[in-house]
Structures are given as structure tokens and as C-alpha cells.
Design a protein around this motif. Structure first.
Motif, PDB file in Angstrom:
ATOM      1  N   TYR A 177       0.825  -1.207   0.000  1.00 54.70           N
ATOM      2  CA  TYR A 177       0.000   0.000   0.000  1.00 54.70           C
ATOM      3  C   TYR A 177       0.862   1.261   0.000  1.00 54.70           C
ATOM      4  N   HIS A 178       1.956   1.230   0.727  1.00 61.50           N
ATOM      5  CA  HIS A 178       2.823   2.398   0.803  1.00 61.50           C
ATOM      6  C   HIS A 178       3.584   2.635  -0.494  1.00 61.50           C
ATOM      7  N   THR A 179       3.707   1.620  -1.333  1.00 63.08           N
ATOM      8  CA  THR A 179       4.409   1.774  -2.610  1.00 63.08           C
ATOM      9  C   THR A 179       3.431   2.001  -3.767  1.00 63.08           C
ATOM     10  N   MET A 180       2.172   2.254  -3.468  1.00 59.52           N
ATOM     11  CA  MET A 180       1.159   2.399  -4.513  1.00 59.52           C
ATOM     12  C   MET A 180       1.502   3.519  -5.498  1.00 59.52           C
ATOM     13  N   SER A 181       1.976   4.654  -5.026  1.00 63.93           N
ATOM     14  CA  SER A 181       2.290   5.749  -5.949  1.00 63.93           C
ATOM     15  C   SER A 181       3.404   5.346  -6.909  1.00 63.93           C
ATOM     16  N   HIS A 182       4.367   4.563  -6.431  1.00 65.14           N
ATOM     17  CA  HIS A 182       5.440   4.091  -7.294  1.00 65.14           C
ATOM     18  C   HIS A 182       4.920   3.073  -8.309  1.00 65.14           C
ATOM     19  N   ARG A 183       3.972   2.250  -7.895  1.00 65.09           N
ATOM     20  CA  ARG A 183       3.386   1.260  -8.796  1.00 65.09           C
ATOM     21  C   ARG A 183       2.638   1.943  -9.937  1.00 65.09           C
ATOM     22  N   VAL A 184       1.870   2.963  -9.582  1.00 66.45           N
ATOM     23  CA  VAL A 184       1.111   3.694 -10.601  1.00 66.45           C
ATOM     24  C   VAL A 184       2.068   4.390 -11.559  1.00 66.45           C
ATOM     25  N   ALA A 185       3.110   5.024 -11.026  1.00 69.07           N
ATOM     26  CA  ALA A 185       4.087   5.702 -11.877  1.00 69.07           C
ATOM     27  C   ALA A 185       4.770   4.719 -12.825  1.00 69.07           C
ATOM     28  N   ALA A 186       5.056   3.513 -12.356  1.00 68.17           N
ATOM     29  CA  ALA A 186       5.693   2.501 -13.202  1.00 68.17           C
ATOM     30  C   ALA A 186       4.770   2.072 -14.345  1.00 68.17           C
ATOM     31  N   CYS A 187       3.473   2.115 -14.114  1.00 69.38           N
ATOM     32  CA  CYS A 187       2.515   1.764 -15.171  1.00 69.38           C
ATOM     33  C   CYS A 187       2.360   2.897 -16.182  1.00 69.38           C
ATOM     34  N   ILE A 188       2.448   4.134 -15.708  1.00 71.14           N
ATOM     35  CA  ILE A 188       2.242   5.292 -16.577  1.00 71.14           C
ATOM     36  C   ILE A 188       3.438   5.523 -17.485  1.00 71.14           C
ATOM     37  N   HIS A 189       4.631   5.407 -16.942  1.00 71.66           N
ATOM     38  CA  HIS A 189       5.842   5.661 -17.716  1.00 71.66           C
ATOM     39  C   HIS A 189       6.260   4.388 -18.439  1.00 71.66           C
ATOM     40  N   ARG A 239       8.255   1.685 -20.440  1.00 66.66           N
ATOM     41  CA  ARG A 239       9.652   1.315 -20.569  1.00 66.66           C
ATOM     42  C   ARG A 239       9.728  -0.142 -20.991  1.00 66.66           C
ATOM     43  N   VAL A 240      10.867  -0.534 -21.437  1.00 60.21           N
ATOM     44  CA  VAL A 240      11.033  -1.917 -21.898  1.00 60.21           C
ATOM     45  C   VAL A 240      11.279  -2.808 -20.695  1.00 60.21           C
ATOM     46  N   GLY A 241      10.671  -3.960 -20.678  1.00 59.49           N
ATOM     47  CA  GLY A 241      10.867  -4.898 -19.577  1.00 59.49           C
ATOM     48  C   GLY A 241       9.811  -4.764 -18.502  1.00 59.49           C
ATOM     49  N   SER A 242      10.005  -5.499 -17.449  1.00 60.94           N
ATOM     50  CA  SER A 242       9.028  -5.510 -16.365  1.00 60.94           C
ATOM     51  C   SER A 242       9.349  -4.447 -15.326  1.00 60.94           C
ATOM     52  N   THR A 243       8.372  -4.166 -14.489  1.00 61.37           N
ATOM     53  CA  THR A 243       8.575  -3.239 -13.388  1.00 61.37           C
ATOM     54  C   THR A 243       9.072  -4.038 -12.182  1.00 61.37           C
ATOM     55  N   PRO A 244       9.614  -3.361 -11.172  1.00 58.29           N
ATOM     56  CA  PRO A 244      10.063  -4.097  -9.988  1.00 58.29           C
ATOM     57  C   PRO A 244       8.906  -4.545  -9.101  1.00 58.29           C
ATOM     58  N   TYR A 245       7.678  -4.264  -9.509  1.00 56.24           N
ATOM     59  CA  TYR A 245       6.523  -4.607  -8.671  1.00 56.24           C
ATOM     60  C   TYR A 245       5.849  -5.816  -9.218  1.00 56.24           C
TER      61      TYR A 245
END
Length: 82
Positions: free
Chosen positions: A62-74, A76-82
Motif C-alpha cells: 500500500y505504501h508503494t502504490m504511488s510508485h506502482r502507478v508511476a511505473a505503469c504510466i511511464h 519502458r522496456v521490460g518488467s517493473t520491480p513490482y
């Protein structure tokens, strides 16, 4: 196929990240459970597993939600760390 051609769909990659924190909490619970014998065993296991997982552990997704959303918006090639 008719459904896909009848409605407009959003372009969403097949291997898109799952930003929803509840999925990660459910995965934590699933890893701690065994196959129940009946519905009563399942309910007991769910209750016990919920009590065993520390709130700090549940809070991390829950505390990393803003980072998760940002990773979906921006994109990039490959997977996200989430």
C-alpha cells in the motif's frame, strides 16, 4: 472474437504490471495455506493466516502504490520491480 471487434478496447500490454496491492496480500496468504478439507477448514485457515501476517508486511504494497502507478504510466522496456 465478436466481442473484441464489437467494443473498443484500450491498448494494454499483455504483460502489464499488476499495481493492485490486494493481489500481493492474497499471494502472501495463499503461500501460507494448505488445501482445506472443507469450507470450515478454509474459513479457519483464512482467519489464522490473516492474524499471522504482520501489519507492516501488509502495509508495504500500500505504501508503494504511488510508485506502482508511476511505473505503469511511464512506458519502458521490460518488467517493473513490482
Amino acid at each position: 472474437m465478436n466481442c473484441l471487434t464489437a467494443y473498443q478496447t484500450l491498448p494494454w500490454p499483455a504483460r502489464s504490471p499488476d499495481p493492485y496491492p490486494i493481489e500481493h496480500v492474497c499471494d502472501m496468504m495463499r503461500r501460507r495455506m494448505y488445501l482445506p478439507g472443507n469450507a470450515h477448514d478454509l474459513a479457519r485457515q483464512l482467519e489464522q493466516t490473516c492474524q499471522e501476517i504482520p501489519q507492516e508486511t501488509i502495509g508495504v504494497p500500500y505504501h508503494t502504490m504511488s510508485h506502482r502507478v508511476a511505473a505503469c504510466i511511464h512506458p519502458r522496456v521490460g518488467s517493473t520491480p513490482y
